[in-house]
Design a protein around this motif. Structure first.
Motif, PDB file in Angstrom:
ATOM      1  N   UNK A   1       1.730   3.918   3.150  1.00 36.35           N
ATOM      2  CA  UNK A   1       0.262   3.746   2.043  1.00 36.35           C
ATOM      3  C   UNK A   1      -0.906   3.261   3.003  1.00 36.35           C
ATOM      4  N   UNK A   2      -0.669   1.963   3.316  1.00 37.13           N
ATOM      5  CA  UNK A   2      -1.528   1.950   4.388  1.00 37.13           C
ATOM      6  C   UNK A   2      -1.910   2.948   5.119  1.00 37.13           C
ATOM      7  N   UNK A   3      -1.566   2.929   6.066  1.00 42.64           N
ATOM      8  CA  UNK A   3      -1.176   4.379   7.167  1.00 42.64           C
ATOM      9  C   UNK A   3      -1.947   5.286   6.197  1.00 42.64           C
TER      10      UNK A   3
ATOM     11  N   UNK B   1      -7.431   2.015  -7.199  1.00 39.28           N
ATOM     12  CA  UNK B   1      -5.775   1.871  -6.990  1.00 39.28           C
ATOM     13  C   UNK B   1      -5.281   1.047  -5.839  1.00 39.28           C
ATOM     14  N   UNK B   2      -4.121   0.774  -6.616  1.00 36.95           N
ATOM     15  CA  UNK B   2      -3.215  -0.017  -5.650  1.00 36.95           C
ATOM     16  C   UNK B   2      -1.683   0.071  -5.800  1.00 36.95           C
ATOM     17  N   UNK B   3      -0.999   0.445  -4.737  1.00 39.20           N
ATOM     18  CA  UNK B   3      -0.207   0.494  -4.783  1.00 39.20           C
ATOM     19  C   UNK B   3       0.532  -0.830  -4.851  1.00 39.20           C
TER      20      UNK B   3
ATOM     21  N   UNK C   1      -0.657   8.862  -5.440  1.00 40.95           N
ATOM     22  CA  UNK C   1      -1.787   7.818  -4.999  1.00 40.95           C
ATOM     23  C   UNK C   1      -3.191   8.895  -5.081  1.00 40.95           C
ATOM     24  N   UNK C   2      -3.239   9.880  -4.437  1.00 48.90           N
ATOM     25  CA  UNK C   2      -4.570  10.885  -4.721  1.00 48.90           C
ATOM     26  C   UNK C   2      -4.264  11.268  -5.699  1.00 48.90           C
TER      27      UNK C   2
ATOM     28  N   UNK D   1      -4.765   1.387  -0.582  1.00 50.39           N
ATOM     29  CA  UNK D   1      -4.548  -0.362  -0.832  1.00 50.39           C
ATOM     30  C   UNK D   1      -3.446  -1.035  -1.334  1.00 50.39           C
ATOM     31  N   UNK D   2      -2.252  -1.128  -0.568  1.00 49.74           N
ATOM     32  CA  UNK D   2      -1.014  -1.744  -0.805  1.00 49.74           C
ATOM     33  C   UNK D   2      -0.603  -3.373  -1.173  1.00 49.74           C
TER      34      UNK D   2
END
Length: 255
Positions: A57-59, A44-46, A33-34, A63-64
């Motif tokens: 990812x949220x931590x 960018x969405x996971x 993601x980085x 955006x997840x």
């Protein structure tokens, strides 16, 4: 502008929990993601089916979205993301694989721009093959192109087949400095309109035979633009050996 989506499944035959594997202090999916955030993506969405991946990812401030666990492919998962986000048909969405923590942000931009500047449904990448062993390797997917750089076909077979030279493994003189073939790089940009249709498309016999998902799109009349790059991207992570190699590369960059 375009969106980048990172499908991240917890299940993996070779490396269970692969998106969460540590790479020098960060989970792999966060590293991916980085890199995507360094591209020109407006968002960018996971997309994951696993609560722990979502939590990590949220931590990290990403955006997840939680998606279904039973999708057969990452493309199906992207289709669900497009529907959940309500993105218009003309939105360009780049599928950034969750196991490529070293992906070049410029390559993400390149495949997105190939689609933004054309009228095709999908864009992907390829580069020239010079080595005979690689050309014949069925794990190396090859592309046959039209003159306008749209894909004619993808195959695990050596295409185009140099009939009079293959047995002796001598490069045809007619090729000059041209490569033997084109290796497919599995990075895709899609129009949202295609992704919305994808889950309803029946698998084609050619797709099943070659075990190549992109042949479904061609079989149903969708067009794929291929942008050429000079060399192969850095490797992703499929095995524990790959993981150690990537860890060393990241460590050397940090050092």
């Amino acid at each position: 502008m375009f969106k980048a989506v990172i499908p991240a499944r917890h299940a993996s035959t070779r490396l269970p929990g692969k998106p969460l594997l540590d790479i020098e202090g960060k989970p792999m999916v966060v590293r991916v993601a980085e890199q995507a955030l360094k591209s020109g993506a407006s968002e960018v969405v996971v997309a994951t089916d696993h609560a722990e991946i979502a939590r990590v990812c949220e931590a990290a401030g990403l955006r997840t979205l939680m998606t279904r666990a039973d999708w057969p492919t990452g493309t199906d998962r992207l289709s669900e993301v497009v529907q959940l986000c309500g993105w218009p048909d003309d939105t360009v969405v780049v599928n950034v694989q969750g196991d490529e923590p070293l992906i070049d942000p410029a390559l993400i931009d390149r495949v997105a721009q190939a689609l933004l500047q054309g009228d095709q449904d999908i864009a992907t990448c390829g580069h020239g093959i010079e080595d005979w062993t690689e050309f014949k390797n069925p794990n190396v997917v090859k592309i046959a192109l039209r003159e306008d750089h749209e894909a004619l076909y993808f195959s695990r077979a050596p295409i185009p087949y140099p009939r009079d030279h293959f047995a002796s493994e001598t490069k045809p003189a007619s090729l000059g400095e041209q490569a033997l073939g084109i290796r497919h790089i599995g990075l895709y940009a899609y129009r949202a309109s295609f992704l919305k249709k994808y889950p309803s498309l029946a698998p084609s016999p050619l797709e099943t035979l070659e075990s190549l998902e992109q042949l479904r799109a061609l079989a149903h009349g969708f067009r794929i633009k291929v942008c050429m790059i000079q060399e192969s991207p850095l490797p992703g992570v499929d095995t524990s050996d790959d993981l150690e190699r990537v860890r060393k590369l990241v460590r050397s960059r940090q050092g």
